[in-house]
Design a protein around this motif. Sequence first.
Motif, PDB file in Angstrom:
ATOM      1  N   SER A  75     -27.085  -6.237  -4.225  1.00  0.00           N
ATOM      2  CA  SER A  75     -27.482  -5.643  -5.511  1.00  0.00           C
ATOM      3  C   SER A  75     -26.290  -4.914  -6.149  1.00  0.00           C
ATOM      4  N   GLU A  76     -26.310  -3.557  -6.240  1.00  0.00           N
ATOM      5  CA  GLU A  76     -25.175  -2.887  -6.899  1.00  0.00           C
ATOM      6  C   GLU A  76     -24.068  -2.490  -5.923  1.00  0.00           C
ATOM      7  N   ASP A  77     -24.326  -2.638  -4.632  1.00  0.00           N
ATOM      8  CA  ASP A  77     -23.330  -2.237  -3.637  1.00  0.00           C
ATOM      9  C   ASP A  77     -22.410  -3.404  -3.283  1.00  0.00           C
ATOM     10  N   VAL A  78     -21.174  -3.057  -2.916  1.00  0.00           N
ATOM     11  CA  VAL A  78     -20.221  -4.078  -2.491  1.00  0.00           C
ATOM     12  C   VAL A  78     -19.758  -3.736  -1.076  1.00  0.00           C
ATOM     13  N   VAL A  79     -19.993  -4.672  -0.149  1.00  0.00           N
ATOM     14  CA  VAL A  79     -19.596  -4.442   1.252  1.00  0.00           C
ATOM     15  C   VAL A  79     -18.224  -5.061   1.470  1.00  0.00           C
ATOM     16  N   CYS A  80     -17.276  -4.259   2.013  1.00  0.00           N
ATOM     17  CA  CYS A  80     -15.909  -4.751   2.174  1.00  0.00           C
ATOM     18  C   CYS A  80     -15.418  -4.608   3.609  1.00  0.00           C
ATOM     19  N   LEU A  81     -14.468  -5.465   3.956  1.00  0.00           N
ATOM     20  CA  LEU A  81     -13.794  -5.383   5.250  1.00  0.00           C
ATOM     21  C   LEU A  81     -12.471  -4.656   5.025  1.00  0.00           C
ATOM     22  N   ILE A  82     -12.199  -3.629   5.861  1.00  0.00           N
ATOM     23  CA  ILE A  82     -10.964  -2.841   5.706  1.00  0.00           C
ATOM     24  C   ILE A  82      -9.813  -3.573   6.397  1.00  0.00           C
ATOM     25  N   LYS A  83      -8.706  -3.763   5.676  1.00  0.00           N
ATOM     26  CA  LYS A  83      -7.592  -4.542   6.236  1.00  0.00           C
ATOM     27  C   LYS A  83      -6.543  -3.680   6.938  1.00  0.00           C
ATOM     28  N   ASN A  84      -6.412  -2.408   6.536  1.00  0.00           N
ATOM     29  CA  ASN A  84      -5.434  -1.551   7.228  1.00  0.00           C
ATOM     30  C   ASN A  84      -5.995  -0.141   7.370  1.00  0.00           C
ATOM     31  N   SER A  85      -5.638   0.536   8.465  1.00  0.00           N
ATOM     32  CA  SER A  85      -6.133   1.902   8.678  1.00  0.00           C
ATOM     33  C   SER A  85      -5.409   2.861   7.746  1.00  0.00           C
ATOM     34  N   ALA A  86      -6.164   3.811   7.182  1.00  0.00           N
ATOM     35  CA  ALA A  86      -5.545   4.778   6.264  1.00  0.00           C
ATOM     36  C   ALA A  86      -6.436   5.999   6.171  1.00  0.00           C
ATOM     37  N   THR A  87      -5.848   7.107   5.691  1.00  0.00           N
ATOM     38  CA  THR A  87      -6.625   8.319   5.449  1.00  0.00           C
ATOM     39  C   THR A  87      -6.541   8.655   3.969  1.00  0.00           C
ATOM     40  N   LEU A  88      -7.715   8.771   3.322  1.00  0.00           N
ATOM     41  CA  LEU A  88      -7.736   9.144   1.905  1.00  0.00           C
ATOM     42  C   LEU A  88      -7.973  10.642   1.846  1.00  0.00           C
ATOM     43  N   SER A  89      -7.026  11.397   1.235  1.00  0.00           N
ATOM     44  CA  SER A  89      -7.226  12.846   1.149  1.00  0.00           C
ATOM     45  C   SER A  89      -7.226  13.249  -0.318  1.00  0.00           C
ATOM     46  N   GLY A  90      -7.967  14.307  -0.655  1.00  0.00           N
ATOM     47  CA  GLY A  90      -8.045  14.731  -2.056  1.00  0.00           C
ATOM     48  C   GLY A  90      -9.362  14.300  -2.684  1.00  0.00           C
ATOM     49  N   THR A  91      -9.487  14.494  -4.004  1.00  0.00           N
ATOM     50  CA  THR A  91     -10.785  14.242  -4.625  1.00  0.00           C
ATOM     51  C   THR A  91     -10.885  12.900  -5.320  1.00  0.00           C
ATOM     52  N   LEU A  92      -9.775  12.400  -5.895  1.00  0.00           N
ATOM     53  CA  LEU A  92      -9.867  11.177  -6.691  1.00  0.00           C
ATOM     54  C   LEU A  92      -8.886  10.129  -6.207  1.00  0.00           C
ATOM     55  N   TYR A  93      -9.345   8.905  -6.100  1.00  0.00           N
ATOM     56  CA  TYR A  93      -8.413   7.809  -5.808  1.00  0.00           C
ATOM     57  C   TYR A  93      -8.648   6.741  -6.838  1.00  0.00           C
ATOM     58  N   THR A  94      -7.589   6.037  -7.142  1.00  0.00           N
ATOM     59  CA  THR A  94      -7.716   4.921  -8.059  1.00  0.00           C
ATOM     60  C   THR A  94      -8.160   3.696  -7.274  1.00  0.00           C
ATOM     61  N   LEU A  95      -8.985   2.891  -7.936  1.00  0.00           N
ATOM     62  CA  LEU A  95      -9.448   1.665  -7.291  1.00  0.00           C
ATOM     63  C   LEU A  95      -9.007   0.507  -8.180  1.00  0.00           C
ATOM     64  N   HIS A  96      -8.345  -0.462  -7.591  1.00  0.00           N
ATOM     65  CA  HIS A  96      -7.821  -1.567  -8.392  1.00  0.00           C
ATOM     66  C   HIS A  96      -8.314  -2.886  -7.814  1.00  0.00           C
ATOM     67  N   VAL A  97      -8.938  -3.712  -8.656  1.00  0.00           N
ATOM     68  CA  VAL A  97      -9.407  -5.006  -8.197  1.00  0.00           C
ATOM     69  C   VAL A  97      -8.478  -6.074  -8.767  1.00  0.00           C
ATOM     70  N   SER A  98      -7.892  -6.880  -7.898  1.00  0.00           N
ATOM     71  CA  SER A  98      -6.933  -7.877  -8.371  1.00  0.00           C
ATOM     72  C   SER A  98      -7.572  -8.890  -9.305  1.00  0.00           C
ATOM     73  N   GLN A  99      -6.943  -9.094 -10.456  1.00  0.00           N
ATOM     74  CA  GLN A  99      -7.278 -10.174 -11.385  1.00  0.00           C
ATOM     75  C   GLN A  99      -8.734 -10.227 -11.825  1.00  0.00           C
ATOM     76  N   ILE A 100      -9.362  -9.071 -11.933  1.00  0.00           N
ATOM     77  CA  ILE A 100     -10.767  -9.043 -12.361  1.00  0.00           C
ATOM     78  C   ILE A 100     -10.849  -8.302 -13.689  1.00  0.00           C
ATOM     79  N   ARG A 101     -11.637  -8.829 -14.603  1.00  0.00           N
ATOM     80  CA  ARG A 101     -11.806  -8.174 -15.906  1.00  0.00           C
ATOM     81  C   ARG A 101     -12.810  -7.031 -15.760  1.00  0.00           C
ATOM     82  N   ILE A 102     -12.360  -5.815 -16.080  1.00  0.00           N
ATOM     83  CA  ILE A 102     -13.247  -4.652 -16.001  1.00  0.00           C
ATOM     84  C   ILE A 102     -13.793  -4.392 -17.399  1.00  0.00           C
ATOM     85  N   ASP A 103     -15.099  -4.400 -17.535  1.00  0.00           N
ATOM     86  CA  ASP A 103     -15.697  -4.317 -18.861  1.00  0.00           C
ATOM     87  C   ASP A 103     -15.870  -2.866 -19.303  1.00  0.00           C
ATOM     88  N   MET A 104     -14.744  -2.198 -19.572  1.00  0.00           N
ATOM     89  CA  MET A 104     -14.797  -0.815 -20.065  1.00  0.00           C
ATOM     90  C   MET A 104     -13.828  -0.715 -21.235  1.00  0.00           C
TER      91      MET A 104
END
Length: 438
Positions: free
Chosen positions: A83-112
Amino acid sequence: MLDTGGPELQVVNKTEHPISLEADTKVILTPDQDKPATSNLLPINYHGLSKAVKKGDTIFIGQYLFTGNETTSVWLEVDEVCSEDVVCLIKNSATLSGTLYTLHVSQIRIDMPTLTDKDKEVISIWGVQNNIDILSLSYTRHAEDIRHARSFLSKLGELNQTQIFAKIENIEGLTHFDEILQEADGIIFSRGNLGIDLPPEKVFLFQKAAVYKCNMMGKPAVVTRVVDSMTDNLRPTRAEATDVANAVLDGSDAILLGAETLRGLYPVETVSTVGKICAEAEKVFNQDLYFKKTVKNVGEPMSHLESIASTAVRAAIKVKASAIICFTSSGRAARLIAKYRPTMPVISVVIPRLKTNQLRWTFSGAFEARQSLIVRGLFPMLADPRHPAESKSGSNESVLKVALDHGKASGVIKPHDRVVVCQKLGDASVVKILELED
């Protein structure tokens, strides 16, 4: 310059706790922002992600800009869409710290929308207060984006003079590059995001082709992301140093620093290092070849202004002039001269124009002078408004003297030098060569 946020997808971490992601485990991206962010659930600010992606797509999450070698950014591969959720496989280990991260989808048109409501609010408050010279429009994807931004700026008083630079960050912007270049006042190549959207082996080709197109149209080309490693190190890598020099040799007008000065440990050293590399590269720039290429590209018959500009540059090179002085009111003539990349500085004397709205008189000119600072080789100065740009008698001596003094003070013009002057006399444009006394 004001840089817009644009349609940026973000992961929202309200808890502010660092989130550890393990390689080869799964994580769910959900548009439900009320849920807390955990190692296996990340809330995002966009509802249409599940419709935009499919199994096998790549998603990239990181803080600020991403080089791909730090441990604060992560690659995901879409595994399934529920439905509205997207399940993903993580390719590399990492730690996200802070409040905001940018999310970038390769070659996909974002309708905003490219100019978001938040951007409009910032421009109409902060932008108006600070009389911004240039608006850098993030994620420009179509020429329409520029037209839309321009009509928005035109309603904000003084900002109708603000120039718009299109920031090219993804495949969509590349596809429509030619029409975007027609509309924009300049181009910024956001190589960080382009490097994610394009295969790495294609980035250089696009950069060279695009810079060439900008040069031929006489519009500023700005390159970003040049010395990423100086974010944490005092010296750039060999590859980065070469890359900066190549950007200059390819014809870029300016270099824009990002993470290196935003959150880097050596912001001042970065500016001075990049500046030194640029200066060295400019010394070996093949002006002769560039001039021929530009003249050939313009073709014949040339427009009136274009032929005057190229003639002024050619004369300056032949007589080994130490500077070209150009009188202009809109800054266009000086930009055209700079387009031919003369080896000597172009001192552009912007003559203010008087305009009125029936209630008060104002002078235009400061905007034009400041905006030409981003053009390579152009050194603007604002003249006293009492000197008209098109003098009827050619008695523009006093304002010429001011320009010459300015050149002498900055060490560009010395005694016995030759200087080429380009100005309008009545309806005619004149190029003259001056020999200076002591």
